[in-house]
Design a protein around this motif. Structure first.
Motif, short mmCIF file in Angstrom:
data_model
loop_
_atom_site.label_atom_id
_atom_site.label_comp_id
_atom_site.label_asym_id
_atom_site.label_seq_id
_atom_site.Cartn_x
_atom_site.Cartn_y
_atom_site.Cartn_z
N GLU A 34 -0.52 6.27 -10.07
CA GLU A 34 -0.89 7.61 -9.57
C GLU A 34 -0.93 7.66 -8.06
O GLU A 34 -0.55 8.66 -7.45
CB GLU A 34 -2.26 8.01 -10.12
CG GLU A 34 -2.17 8.47 -11.54
CD GLU A 34 -3.45 9.12 -12.05
OE1 GLU A 34 -4.43 9.20 -11.29
OE2 GLU A 34 -3.43 9.53 -13.22
N GLU A 35 -1.40 6.57 -7.45
CA GLU A 35 -1.50 6.56 -5.97
C GLU A 35 -0.13 6.87 -5.35
O GLU A 35 -0.02 7.63 -4.40
CB GLU A 35 -1.90 5.18 -5.46
CG GLU A 35 -3.28 4.74 -5.80
CD GLU A 35 -3.45 3.28 -5.34
OE1 GLU A 35 -3.03 2.96 -4.21
OE2 GLU A 35 -3.98 2.48 -6.14
N TYR A 36 0.90 6.24 -5.92
CA TYR A 36 2.24 6.46 -5.37
C TYR A 36 2.77 7.83 -5.78
O TYR A 36 3.35 8.56 -4.96
CB TYR A 36 3.22 5.38 -5.88
CG TYR A 36 2.85 3.97 -5.48
CD1 TYR A 36 3.04 3.53 -4.17
CD2 TYR A 36 2.33 3.08 -6.41
CE1 TYR A 36 2.70 2.23 -3.80
CE2 TYR A 36 2.00 1.78 -6.05
CZ TYR A 36 2.19 1.36 -4.75
OH TYR A 36 1.86 0.07 -4.38
N SER A 55 1.25 9.81 -15.93
CA SER A 55 0.88 10.12 -14.53
C SER A 55 2.02 10.86 -13.85
O SER A 55 1.81 11.80 -13.08
CB SER A 55 0.62 8.83 -13.73
OG SER A 55 -0.44 8.12 -14.29
N TYR A 88 1.29 10.56 -6.52
CA TYR A 88 0.65 11.76 -5.96
C TYR A 88 1.00 11.96 -4.50
O TYR A 88 0.55 12.91 -3.88
CB TYR A 88 -0.87 11.71 -6.18
CG TYR A 88 -1.23 11.97 -7.64
CD1 TYR A 88 -0.23 12.14 -8.60
CD2 TYR A 88 -2.55 12.05 -8.06
CE1 TYR A 88 -0.54 12.36 -9.92
CE2 TYR A 88 -2.86 12.28 -9.39
CZ TYR A 88 -1.84 12.43 -10.32
OH TYR A 88 -2.14 12.65 -11.63
N ASN A 89 1.81 11.07 -3.97
CA ASN A 89 2.25 11.26 -2.59
C ASN A 89 3.55 12.07 -2.58
O ASN A 89 4.50 11.72 -3.29
CB ASN A 89 2.46 9.91 -1.92
CG ASN A 89 2.65 10.08 -0.44
OD1 ASN A 89 3.67 10.63 -0.01
ND2 ASN A 89 1.67 9.69 0.32
N ASN A 147 -2.05 1.59 -10.63
CA ASN A 147 -1.76 2.06 -9.26
C ASN A 147 -0.68 3.16 -9.21
O ASN A 147 -0.42 3.71 -8.15
CB ASN A 147 -1.38 0.89 -8.34
CG ASN A 147 -0.13 0.15 -8.83
OD1 ASN A 147 0.72 0.72 -9.51
ND2 ASN A 147 -0.02 -1.12 -8.49
N SER A 158 0.84 -1.21 0.00
CA SER A 158 0.00 0.00 0.00
C SER A 158 0.87 1.26 0.00
O SER A 158 2.04 1.22 0.43
CB SER A 158 -0.90 0.01 1.23
OG SER A 158 -0.10 0.20 2.38
N VAL A 159 0.30 2.35 -0.45
CA VAL A 159 1.04 3.62 -0.44
C VAL A 159 1.40 3.97 1.00
O VAL A 159 2.52 4.43 1.27
CB VAL A 159 0.18 4.75 -1.06
CG1 VAL A 159 0.92 6.06 -1.00
CG2 VAL A 159 -0.17 4.40 -2.49
N GLU A 160 0.49 3.70 1.93
CA GLU A 160 0.75 4.05 3.34
C GLU A 160 1.99 3.31 3.85
O GLU A 160 2.84 3.89 4.51
CB GLU A 160 -0.46 3.66 4.22
CG GLU A 160 -1.71 4.47 3.99
CD GLU A 160 -2.37 4.17 2.64
OE1 GLU A 160 -2.30 2.99 2.18
OE2 GLU A 160 -2.92 5.11 2.03
N SER A 188 2.41 14.75 -12.03
CA SER A 188 2.51 14.73 -10.56
C SER A 188 3.42 15.82 -10.02
O SER A 188 4.19 16.41 -10.73
CB SER A 188 3.00 13.37 -10.10
OG SER A 188 4.28 13.12 -10.62
#
Ligand code: PGA
Length: 232
Positions: free
Chosen positions: A199-201, A228, A203-204, A197, A161-163, A232
């Motif tokens: 973008e999830e990473y 992406s 955009y952090n 997936n 997960s990104v978290e 970003s």
């Protein structure tokens, strides 16, 4: 600012013709292509925008056009590269003028036994340990967090997960501060990144770019990931 994408072709592109075709089709600013070492010069001859790197340190990498070198990738560690060998390769890469990408990451078993932080700390500390032999003021290094259990080679890999990725990267940053060396680090995430997936990473704010394996040899996938990254 656009984030950087490293396309690690691993050993999946095995002919010069395929390497040249893939490089031509994906050539873009903000992308670093990592072909097999034997195709570096041919790929260099056809790219205009992308930068190049090697999948493992090689003495002729810089003169052959590479600007980056992976060190300590999971494949190399599995093939026998110890922390000591990795430290030496990293220092040699810096000496040659390459920007090293130090890959660190725990196995599934290590995660299961709760020793992830110890593993990351050891790999980071030892991987950078030979830098002190060199004379530099500021040394740019990428640190790629690549948990082995998330790399797409394995049959039972799972997504990180990104978290979790951000949590581990925060730990690595903290450890680097303790080391107090002149390393100017940026942080990548790698492990089963796809166009779905990415973008999830990206955009952090704590993740500076991605190290992409399997998806990087698929032209459409890589273009979408790059797209992406450029937003970003
Ligand atoms: P993957 O590989 O994107 O196929 O999981 C990442 C890597 O091995 O660098």
């Amino acid at each position: 600012m656009a984030k950087i994408i490293f396309a690690n072709w691993k050993n999946k592109i095995t002919t010069e013709a395929d390497a040249v075709e893939l490089a031509r089709a994906t050539d873009a600013k903000g992308l670093v292509l990592l072909p097999l070492h034997e195709f570096l010069s041919e790929v260099r001859a056809v790219v205009q925008h992308a930068e190049l790197g090697v999948q493992d340190y090689a003495p002729d990498a810089f003169v052959s056009g590479a600007r980056y070198s992976l060190v300590g990738h999971a494949d190399r560690r599995a093939a026998g590269d110890t922390d000591g060998i990795i430290a030496e390769k990293l220092a040699l890469a810096v000496r040659d003028g390459l920007i090293p990408i130090l890959c660190v990451g725990e196995s599934r078993a290590e995660r299961g036994s709760g020793v992830t932080n110890e593993v990351l700390k050891r790999q980071l500390k030892q991987g950078l340990s030979r830098l002190r032999d060199l004379n530099f003021e500021i040394c740019p290094v990428y640190v790629a967090y690549e948990p082995l259990w998330a790399i797409s080679n394995g049959v039972d890999h799972e997504q990180c997960s990104v978290e979790t990725a951000v949590h581990r990267i925060a730990y690595l940053k903290e450890q680097l501060l303790h080391l107090g060396c002149g390393v100017q680090a940026k942080y990548l995430y790698g492990g089963s990144v796809t166009s779905k997936n990415a973008e999830e990473y990206l955009y952090n704010k704590d993740i500076d770019g991605l190290l992409v394996g399997a998806a990087s040899i698929n032209v459409e996938e890589l273009k979408n990931i790059w797209h992406s990254a450029s937003k970003s």
